[in-house]
Design a protein around this motif. Structure first.
Motif, PDB file in Angstrom:
ATOM      1  N   GLY A  31      -9.515   8.783 -33.634  1.00  0.00           N
ATOM      2  CA  GLY A  31      -9.745  10.157 -33.212  1.00  0.00           C
ATOM      3  C   GLY A  31     -10.743  10.281 -32.081  1.00  0.00           C
ATOM      4  N   TYR A  32     -11.683   9.328 -32.021  1.00  0.00           N
ATOM      5  CA  TYR A  32     -12.744   9.400 -31.015  1.00  0.00           C
ATOM      6  C   TYR A  32     -12.267   8.979 -29.624  1.00  0.00           C
ATOM      7  N   VAL A  33     -11.406   7.996 -29.564  1.00  0.00           N
ATOM      8  CA  VAL A  33     -11.041   7.382 -28.280  1.00  0.00           C
ATOM      9  C   VAL A  33     -10.602   8.402 -27.231  1.00  0.00           C
ATOM     10  N   PRO A  34      -9.675   9.322 -27.494  1.00  0.00           N
ATOM     11  CA  PRO A  34      -9.228  10.230 -26.432  1.00  0.00           C
ATOM     12  C   PRO A  34     -10.289  11.243 -25.997  1.00  0.00           C
ATOM     13  N   LEU A  35     -11.381  11.366 -26.756  1.00  0.00           N
ATOM     14  CA  LEU A  35     -12.429  12.321 -26.413  1.00  0.00           C
ATOM     15  C   LEU A  35     -13.524  11.719 -25.540  1.00  0.00           C
ATOM     16  N   SER A  36     -13.500  10.403 -25.353  1.00  0.00           N
ATOM     17  CA  SER A  36     -14.675   9.701 -24.840  1.00  0.00           C
ATOM     18  C   SER A  36     -14.905   9.821 -23.342  1.00  0.00           C
ATOM     19  N   GLY A  37     -13.913  10.250 -22.567  1.00  0.00           N
ATOM     20  CA  GLY A  37     -14.130  10.507 -21.148  1.00  0.00           C
ATOM     21  C   GLY A  37     -14.026   9.279 -20.270  1.00  0.00           C
ATOM     22  N   SER A  38     -14.515   9.432 -19.028  1.00  0.00           N
ATOM     23  CA  SER A  38     -14.438   8.380 -18.013  1.00  0.00           C
ATOM     24  C   SER A  38     -15.567   7.378 -18.189  1.00  0.00           C
ATOM     25  N   TRP A  91     -23.895  11.752 -21.869  1.00  0.00           N
ATOM     26  CA  TRP A  91     -24.479  12.164 -20.598  1.00  0.00           C
ATOM     27  C   TRP A  91     -23.902  11.358 -19.441  1.00  0.00           C
ATOM     28  N   ASN A  92     -23.418  12.058 -18.402  1.00  0.00           N
ATOM     29  CA  ASN A  92     -22.946  11.425 -17.181  1.00  0.00           C
ATOM     30  C   ASN A  92     -24.134  11.300 -16.236  1.00  0.00           C
ATOM     31  N   THR A  93     -24.705  10.099 -16.163  1.00  0.00           N
ATOM     32  CA  THR A  93     -25.910   9.875 -15.368  1.00  0.00           C
ATOM     33  C   THR A  93     -25.673  10.070 -13.882  1.00  0.00           C
ATOM     34  N   VAL A  94     -24.510   9.658 -13.400  1.00  0.00           N
ATOM     35  CA  VAL A  94     -24.225   9.740 -11.965  1.00  0.00           C
ATOM     36  C   VAL A  94     -24.141  11.187 -11.508  1.00  0.00           C
ATOM     37  N   GLU A  95     -23.426  12.026 -12.256  1.00  0.00           N
ATOM     38  CA  GLU A  95     -23.226  13.427 -11.871  1.00  0.00           C
ATOM     39  C   GLU A  95     -24.205  14.370 -12.547  1.00  0.00           C
ATOM     40  N   ARG A  96     -25.019  13.851 -13.457  1.00  0.00           N
ATOM     41  CA  ARG A  96     -26.069  14.601 -14.136  1.00  0.00           C
ATOM     42  C   ARG A  96     -25.529  15.844 -14.844  1.00  0.00           C
ATOM     43  N   HIS A  97     -24.593  15.611 -15.738  1.00  0.00           N
ATOM     44  CA  HIS A  97     -24.111  16.699 -16.582  1.00  0.00           C
ATOM     45  C   HIS A  97     -23.662  16.121 -17.916  1.00  0.00           C
ATOM     46  N   TRP A  98     -23.506  16.985 -18.904  1.00  0.00           N
ATOM     47  CA  TRP A  98     -23.037  16.546 -20.207  1.00  0.00           C
ATOM     48  C   TRP A  98     -21.621  16.011 -20.094  1.00  0.00           C
ATOM     49  N   ALA A  99     -21.331  14.967 -20.846  1.00  0.00           N
ATOM     50  CA  ALA A  99     -19.976  14.421 -20.880  1.00  0.00           C
ATOM     51  C   ALA A  99     -19.036  15.437 -21.536  1.00  0.00           C
ATOM     52  N   PRO A 100     -17.741  15.385 -21.215  1.00  0.00           N
ATOM     53  CA  PRO A 100     -16.794  16.379 -21.749  1.00  0.00           C
ATOM     54  C   PRO A 100     -16.762  16.462 -23.272  1.00  0.00           C
ATOM     55  N   ILE A 101     -17.068  15.376 -23.972  1.00  0.00           N
ATOM     56  CA  ILE A 101     -16.996  15.394 -25.427  1.00  0.00           C
ATOM     57  C   ILE A 101     -17.962  16.408 -26.035  1.00  0.00           C
ATOM     58  N   ARG A 154     -20.263   8.805 -30.899  1.00  0.00           N
ATOM     59  CA  ARG A 154     -19.325   8.382 -31.928  1.00  0.00           C
ATOM     60  C   ARG A 154     -19.930   8.588 -33.323  1.00  0.00           C
ATOM     61  N   GLN A 155     -21.238   8.388 -33.445  1.00  0.00           N
ATOM     62  CA  GLN A 155     -21.906   8.684 -34.705  1.00  0.00           C
ATOM     63  C   GLN A 155     -21.829  10.178 -35.030  1.00  0.00           C
ATOM     64  N   MET A 156     -22.040  11.005 -34.006  1.00  0.00           N
ATOM     65  CA  MET A 156     -21.927  12.456 -34.197  1.00  0.00           C
ATOM     66  C   MET A 156     -20.530  12.833 -34.660  1.00  0.00           C
ATOM     67  N   TYR A 157     -19.536  12.258 -34.026  1.00  0.00           N
ATOM     68  CA  TYR A 157     -18.151  12.559 -34.380  1.00  0.00           C
ATOM     69  C   TYR A 157     -17.875  12.164 -35.832  1.00  0.00           C
ATOM     70  N   TRP A 158     -18.358  11.017 -36.236  1.00  0.00           N
ATOM     71  CA  TRP A 158     -18.189  10.540 -37.604  1.00  0.00           C
ATOM     72  C   TRP A 158     -18.827  11.528 -38.591  1.00  0.00           C
ATOM     73  N   MET A 159     -20.057  11.936 -38.302  1.00  0.00           N
ATOM     74  CA  MET A 159     -20.752  12.891 -39.165  1.00  0.00           C
ATOM     75  C   MET A 159     -19.979  14.210 -39.283  1.00  0.00           C
ATOM     76  N   GLN A 160     -19.533  14.702 -38.143  1.00  0.00           N
ATOM     77  CA  GLN A 160     -18.851  15.991 -38.123  1.00  0.00           C
ATOM     78  C   GLN A 160     -17.551  15.950 -38.924  1.00  0.00           C
ATOM     79  N   GLN A 161     -16.864  14.809 -38.877  1.00  0.00           N
ATOM     80  CA  GLN A 161     -15.581  14.700 -39.559  1.00  0.00           C
ATOM     81  C   GLN A 161     -15.726  14.573 -41.073  1.00  0.00           C
TER      82      GLN A 161
END
Length: 500
Positions: free
Chosen positions: A115-122, A187-197, A139-146
């Motif tokens: 379930g996590y793989v398609p959410l993980s982004g670039s 966190w996307n360090t290069v673009e300095r924004h939260w990752a899509p997940i 991935r730990q957050m996703y596990w907890m939430q599920q």
């Protein structure tokens, strides 16, 4: 922070195996260190860290340090593969956790993994390849939430390891760039924004505001200070990722252009000068962040764990002799990756570690082979980053006198130095307290490796160069070797790939 010449900084360094608390001078000199095992216990849903027990140890040890030293600030640091989902009260249930902290070195349930793989982004959203097990904080957050949606819904913040302990001490929750940049997948360090997940899973409200690693986010909580009898005016800093703290030590010393290789359970090479386009997630390469939030290229492999597997019971034995080393090179005995469940720099190599050539004849030869192998892995990390300038080696591998000389010999014509400071993380973290006011370069002691002479081979250079060329060719080959080969058994407890 109280400005006094004799002021001391307390550094809490939370590693995967041990937790250390040090009293450190403002120039990074270590005065005293105490440590305790980072205990993990079986829980109903996952293996979990004993945050209550560690918290009691941290506060009692900090109290003792304050009796012996004039502590004016506390800086927290920690490994990059852990975080804690917390409520609104640091004292709730004794640890403030809304759900137990996950031990990252364990397999994921298959439905969580898939379930996590398609959410993980670039790649830049993640900062690394998708590693195995529960490594990444997202991935730990996703596990907890599920598996615990009701408890998850009541949580207030998700905090990385250093920021969790800063929150326990101060009551102030922050996010911090070096830790989020340590393959958290938040966190996307290069673009300095939260990752899509983060948006996809509705986690935005769980992410506290940013603070710089050196920022004073508050004082010791009055109730906590009074409970343990320590001063109320001790500052608490935001905290930092452990490898980034060690890297910062060299930045503070004016060595911003150097590639730093830290060694322990992992070989971690970091460089602020590598081109981002060069980073290849399939070769163990990462995109980290420095204290200013700028991208830092990395290459990592679980060299320390592999050293132990190759060396066997001789891992803690006497230092390797040059005669034993030369004998192995002359015979062509070599260890090929990888001996654990981590591919490292060689895709598809996990669990395929093997020894080719005449097998080591005694424990001393096994240890010498392990030193050779980890030096070659180190050189491979540097090659991956394209590091042509100054390289500085530090960490546990420097206990073996020939390691630095081997790495230097594997990169002839380029400068290689090493540090024998065994507490680089604590030194770098303590230097954060003076970040805003520092005018001079921080002191650091560096050494030149002892030169190792290898026999010359006409037309190909010395024997080590030929050995390394063959090692790289065989390591990159997927061909199964049938002659002079000994399969190495996969260790039963190495079922995860993770970051330091």
């Amino acid at each position: 922070m109280r400005e006094r010449p004799d002021a001391r900084i307390a550094v809490l360094d939370v590693g995967k195996t041990n937790v250390k608390l040090s009293a450190v001078c403002q120039d990074g000199t270590i005065l005293e260190t105490v440590s305790v095992a980072n205990r993990v216990v079986d829980g109903p849903f996952w293996r979990e860290h004993d945050l209550v027990g560690i918290g009691d140890w941290v506060m009692s040890s900090l109290t003792e340090l304050c009796l012996r030293h004039d502590i004016t600030a506390v800086v927290t640091s920690g490994h990059g593969s852990g975080g804690v989902l917390v409520g609104g009260d640091p004292d709730h249930n004794g640890d403030g956790a809304a759900l137990p902290m996950i031990d990252y070195e364990q397999p994921l349930p298959e439905d969580i993994r898939l379930g996590y793989v398609p959410l993980s982004g670039s790649f830049f959203d993640r900062g690394s390849a998708l590693m195995l097990g529960a490594t990444h904080q997202a991935r730990q957050m996703y596990w907890m939430q599920q598996v615990q949606p009701e408890a998850f819904a009541k949580a207030r913040w998700f905090l990385g390891v250093p920021q969790y302990w800063a929150w326990r001490l101060s009551g102030v929750a922050v996010s911090e760039a070096t830790f989020l940049g340590a393959q958290s997948h938040f966190w996307n360090t290069v673009e300095r924004h939260w990752a899509p997940i983060v948006a996809a899973c509705g986690w935005q409200a769980l992410m506290p505001p940013f603070a710089a690693a050196w920022q004073r986010i508050g004082k010791i909580r009055p109730a906590l200070a009074d409970r343990y009898g320590i001063a109320r005016d001790i500052d608490v800093l935001a905290g930092i990722h452990d490898s980034s703290a060690n890297f910062y030590r060299y930045q503070a010393a004016g060595l911003e252009q150097a590639t730093v290789v830290s060694t322990g359970t992992w070989i971690v090479a970091l460089s602020s000068t590598v081109a981002l386009a060069r980073l290849d997630e399939h070769r163990g390469m990462t995109c980290n962040a420095d204290v200013d939030g700028r991208p830092v290229g990395g290459a990592l492999t679980m060299g320390g764990r592999e050293f132990s597997l190759v060396a066997g019971q001789q891992a803690e034995g006497p230092p390797v002799s040059i005669e034993t080393l030369l004998r192995l090179v002359d015979r062509g005995t070599m260890a090929l990756p990888s001996f654990g469940d981590d591919d490292g720099l060689f895709p598809g190599s996990a669990g395929q570690g093997r020894i080719v050539g005449p097998l080591p004849g005694d424990p001393a030869e096994r240890k010498a082979l392990a030193v050779l192998y980890t030096a070659l892995l180190t050189a491979e990390c540097l090659d991956a980053l394209g590091s042509e300038g100054l390289v500085v080696l530090d960490g546990n591998f420097l206990r073996e006198p020939l390691y630095a000389g081997l790495v230097a010999a594997l990169r002839p014509g380029r400068e290689t130095l090493y540090s024998l400071d065994a507490y680089g993380v604590a030194s770098g973290a303590a230097l954060l307290a003076g970040h805003a006011t520092r005018r001079d370069k921080a002191p650091i002691a560096l050494n030149t490796p002892v030169s190792i002479a290898f026999p010359s081979i006409p037309g190909t250079g010395d024997a080590l160069a030929g050995y390394a060329q063959r090692w790289r060719r065989l390591s990159r080959s997927n061909t199964q070797l049938h002659t002079d080969t000994q399969a190495h058994p996969k260790p039963g407890n190495m079922t995860e790939r993770s970051t330091p």
